[in-house]
Every structure is written in C-alpha cells, then in structure tokens.
Scaffold this active site. Sequence first.
Site, mmCIF file in Angstrom:
data_model
loop_
_atom_site.group_PDB
_atom_site.id
_atom_site.type_symbol
_atom_site.label_atom_id
_atom_site.label_comp_id
_atom_site.label_asym_id
_atom_site.label_seq_id
_atom_site.Cartn_x
_atom_site.Cartn_y
_atom_site.Cartn_z
ATOM 1 C CG ASP A 1 -1.962 -1.059 1.170
ATOM 2 O OD1 ASP A 1 -2.167 -1.593 0.066
ATOM 3 O OD2 ASP A 1 -2.581 -1.350 2.214
ATOM 4 C CG ASP B 1 0.846 0.141 8.517
ATOM 5 O OD1 ASP B 1 1.684 0.630 9.315
ATOM 6 O OD2 ASP B 1 -0.328 -0.120 8.817
ATOM 7 C CG ASP C 1 -0.540 2.597 4.085
ATOM 8 O OD1 ASP C 1 0.436 1.851 3.840
ATOM 9 O OD2 ASP C 1 -1.599 2.177 4.568
#
Length: 638
Positions: A501, A505, A503
């Site tokens: 992803d 994380d 993002d």
Amino acid sequence: MVPESISPAEYTANSIQVLEGLSAVRKRPGMYIGSTDSRGLHHLINEVVDNSIDEVLAGSCTDISVTLNADGTCTVADNGRGIPVEQHPRYNKPALEIVMTILHAGSKFDRNTYKVSGGLHGVGLHVVNALSEWFEVRVRRDGKEYVQRYERGAPVSPLTALGPATGTGTEQRFKPDSTIFETTVFDRDTVARRLKELSFLNPAVAIHFADERDGTKETFHHAGGIVEFVQDLNTAQNVLFPEPIYLHARRDTTDIEVALQYNDGYNEALLAFVNNINTVDGGTHVVGLRAALTRTFNDYARQRGFIKGEREGLAGEDVREGLTCVLSVKVLEPQFEGQTKAKLGNSEVKGQVESAVNEKLAEFLEEHPSVGQGLISKAVQAAQAREAARKARELTRRKGLLEGGGLPGKLADCHSRDPAVSELFIVEGDSAGGTAKQGRDREFQAVLPLRGKILNVEKARLDRMLQSEGIRNLITAIGTGIGEEFDLGKLRYHKIILMTDADVDGAHIRTLLLTLFYRKMPDLLAEGHVYIGQAPLYRVQKGARSQYAYTDEERDRYIGELGGMKGVVLQRYKGLGEMNSDQLRDTTMKPGARSLLRVTVDDAQKANQLFTILMGEEVEPRRAYIQEHAVEVTNLDI
Ligand code: 0RA
C-alpha cells in the site's frame, strides 16, 4: 639516441595523433568512464581528485580542495609539486600539455606510486579534458604561476607564465560537456561520500569540500585513518571493545592495512579497497582476509580449549558475525576484473593478505586475551545458533515433504515452471492478496499474501524476522535459500514484485523486505530481480472518461484536463484492497499496462540504513536521523 627536438613534419603528425585520441574518447566515452549518466559524470571528479591523491601518496601533498561552483563547474586544487611544465624533449611541448592531451602511465613524468590502472580508474586527465566543454589548469612551480586553457580537449592557448607565485600546486577547473553527458549537475552527497572515504584511506591529507551552489562547506581529515573509518561505520552500534584492531604489514611490494571491530549485531560490514578503489565485488584480497580470520580464530579457540577434540570448528560466517572491517591494500600492478571492474584479480594477493593477517591477528589476540576470549565466545554462540537453525530447517524441510511439494499453502503459484517468465507478487494482507489472486494471469503470475501484522515486528532484528512464518513462506516461495546457502540457480521467479500500500505501513513493509533482500539475498538485487509495483493513488472519473493517477501532480493535471472538479468523481485508493480485481490487474499487474520500478542495490542499501537507524538500539543516531529527515518520517510509526 633520443633527439632533442623533432621535425615540423613529426610535430604535425603528433598533433594529429592528439586530435585523433581526443575524438576517440568523445566518440565512445563509455569505453573510458563507463557511462554518460550521473555515474559517469561523477567519474570526472574522481579521476581529477585521484591525480591529486597520487601526490599525497608520493608524500608531496597535504591539502586538496574540491569546489562545486555555482556555474556548474568543478575546481580541484592541491598543494602538490605541480604538474611539470618544462618542454618535453621528444614532443617539443610542455609536459603539462602532454599530460592533458595524451599521456597517462609509463612516461618520464610518471610518478612512482601505487597506480590505479585498468578498469575505469586511472584513465588519465586527458579523458576528463576531452569530455569537458572547457578545462583550465593552473600550476604553481619554480616560483611562477602558469595557466593553460582547453576546449573539448584541445588547447586554445599556449601554456602561459602569469608571474611570480609562492609554493607549489595544481588547480584544475572544468565544465563537463553537456553534449556528452545526460546530466551535468553534480550531486553534493555523491561527491562528499567519496571525499570522506578518501580522507579515511589517506590520513595524511585534509580534503576541503565546498558547494558554492548552496554555500555548504566541510573538511574531511581523519588522522586515525581506517581505524576512524571503522569507528564511523560503527557509530550506530554497540561495540564489543572500544578501539578497533589495527593491523599493518607488507608482503613483497604489497602494503596491507586492516582495521576491524565487532558489534553485538549479526551482520558483516566489510569494505575493501585496492589503491583507494572500493572493490565492491571483492576479489583475491578479500578471499585472503576471510581465510585468515577463519583460520586464526579457529587456531586460537582450539589452543585455548574453547573448541575440543574432533568437534567441527567455527565457520567463516561465525567469525564474521557482527564484524565491521575495512581492508585497504596497495598493489603495484592491480588487475581489476568483472563487469564494473570492481573485483581484484591478482592471485598473489590472496596469499599475501592471508599470511599478513594470520600473523598480525594472532599476535594481537596473544597480547589482548580478554578481547580474544570475548570474540571467541561470540563466534561459538554464532556457531551454535547456526547449528540450531540448520536443525530447524531440516525439520521444516522434512515436514514440507510430508505435506507434499514443500511450498507454502498461502502461495497461489502460477502454472508455468519456467522461472524466466514467472513472476511473484508479494502482497500486503489477505484481502489485497485475494484481489490480486483474482486479477492475476495464473499462467505466469504467482501471489503470496503477507500478513501485515507479522511484519510490524517493531525493533525486530533481521534474525527475529526470520522466525516469522510469513517471512519463511516468502523465502520458500522464492526458492533460493538465504545467506551462505543462497543459490540463484534455484530462483523460482525472475521477477519478484513488491506490491504494498502507498501508506506508512506499506513503506514500513517495503523497508523490511528490501533490508532482508539486501542482507540475506543480495544477488537477487544485483541481478535485477526485485521490483516495486506502482499502484495508482486515485481514479479521476468524469462521465465515461476515467484515468488513474499515480501521484498528486498527475491527479491535479487530469482534473485540469477535464475542465476542473465539476462533475468529477475522485476516488482515492488508500490500499490495494480498495481496488477490485479488474482495476488492480489493469493498473498494477498486467504487463504493458503496469509500471514496475526495478530496485537497485543502492535503493536497498538506503532501505537497509533506514532499517538500521529506525530499529537500532542506539538512541542518539536515531534521534539525529529523525531530526534530519523530519519531513519524510513524520508519520512513521516507530
Ligand atoms: C607528474 C610528475 C610530477 C607531478 C605530477 C605529475 C602531478 C600531477 C598532478 C595532477 C594533479 N595534481 C598533480 N600534481 C602533480 C612530479 C614532478 C616533480 O618531480 O616535481
């Protein structure tokens, strides 16, 4: 008899030869400096600085200054003896002009130092000159200052005496030719990194570096040499003893210097140099060093009864666990091998380094028994851990066999058994994993979902990471094994694609995985098998028209093209799981439609540094790093 001067005909012939030489360099620059990209560009500075370093090696130079000027030129000045200016009898030209247009090694003006010949180093100043829009040299010698200017390698003025001057030295200023190089913008960090390295390797010199484009200045001077180099490398580590071990010896004409220190980590950091060149691909000197470490520690351990009887001894990897080491050798006629000429080939050097390190390290251990015992007990622990890991692996292997095939159940494998066409998508989380399984072409695309949770092993050492089932699945799926067992021939997919992803994380997981590859499977990176799949961040839709945007800029551009926000539906993908399988296929997985970023060793090294700093035990470097990179890491959950 060598004639004092030459005839006009010979003079003309000689000038033609010079021009032919220069045009050969300009026609095929890659042959001389490797490439015309940023790497090749920085090679120009390295070549010029190396010539000044030769003055340091000759014991005639204490200060070098390197300036990146605001006009895009670079100035390198030294206080060496100055390039000789007298008429060269054979060519009837000043020696300086010969150095700048033809000569490199093996002449009357050759300095008797350890040279870097072969490979891309030591190609000569005439190469830099030929690839520069202009090049100006100033020399102070014999109480005078001289100047000469060149354009694209050819002199445009005779060597001219300007007037009286004190001291001696050489100043060179050049502007890389923008018709040759893809980029002519020097990168400060790239230059600084090499100068810092040179200052560790040549403790006698102070290197003053200034970037006039942003006003920054720094002096690199490390009187402690490679001992300080090792301390610098170990800044973020807990070291096992405060002073690095320093060994220095000569074997025949080869000069050998080693500094080493251990930390409580599990990795090996070995930097090896030959005549100041970083041999990233190792070579005979590294083989000799490793053999000596294994041999000396084993002898010592047996003599002192740490290892008894017939028991198998310490393996190479055991004695190198937590090792930080700089090896610097000076070889009279180095032979560099391999694609990038970064591997030493001289076979005699193996024995020279091995014998020198055997002798000096044994001596050191003899004189420092407490250090010696500490190191042995660490190596013995490493050996025990290795043995335990081997047994665990055996067990999983046998279990795998019982379960059939041995591939992890989580893996949705592809049909093809041809690694060259097969791809493995590593996907974060089961939900995105499900989407990817639907969106793939099962003929050649495999999908392995990794549970985000496992990877959020905060502050986990790499070893702990290997205890995670997800990571073990990953290694099994890839097929090569890791560490010393790594075998590229067993690679099951030639493209390993990280699809995480966009993002925090995702960035975290990517850092962890790249670190794992960098440390335990570096050949995967070196051979270009690792990729990052670029998933879109937005879908911009108006009526029947829709486009995917991979950056905020793209999003704004598309909205602009659609005549503004009115009637536009903007969808933001927070994770891969928010896309349906068709969307994921058409944007990120399907060859031709997707865009993959190939991960370089450099990228992975940066990830590794980030990992070390973020996960490291030492608070201070972590704080310093985070302050320096505050913008990038504001939302990292560390
Ligand atoms: C040839 C001979 C001598 C010095 C040099 C070259 C020389 C080259 C460069 C390049 C950059 N800086 C340099 N400084 C010196 C020795 C001359 C003598 O014996 O005086």
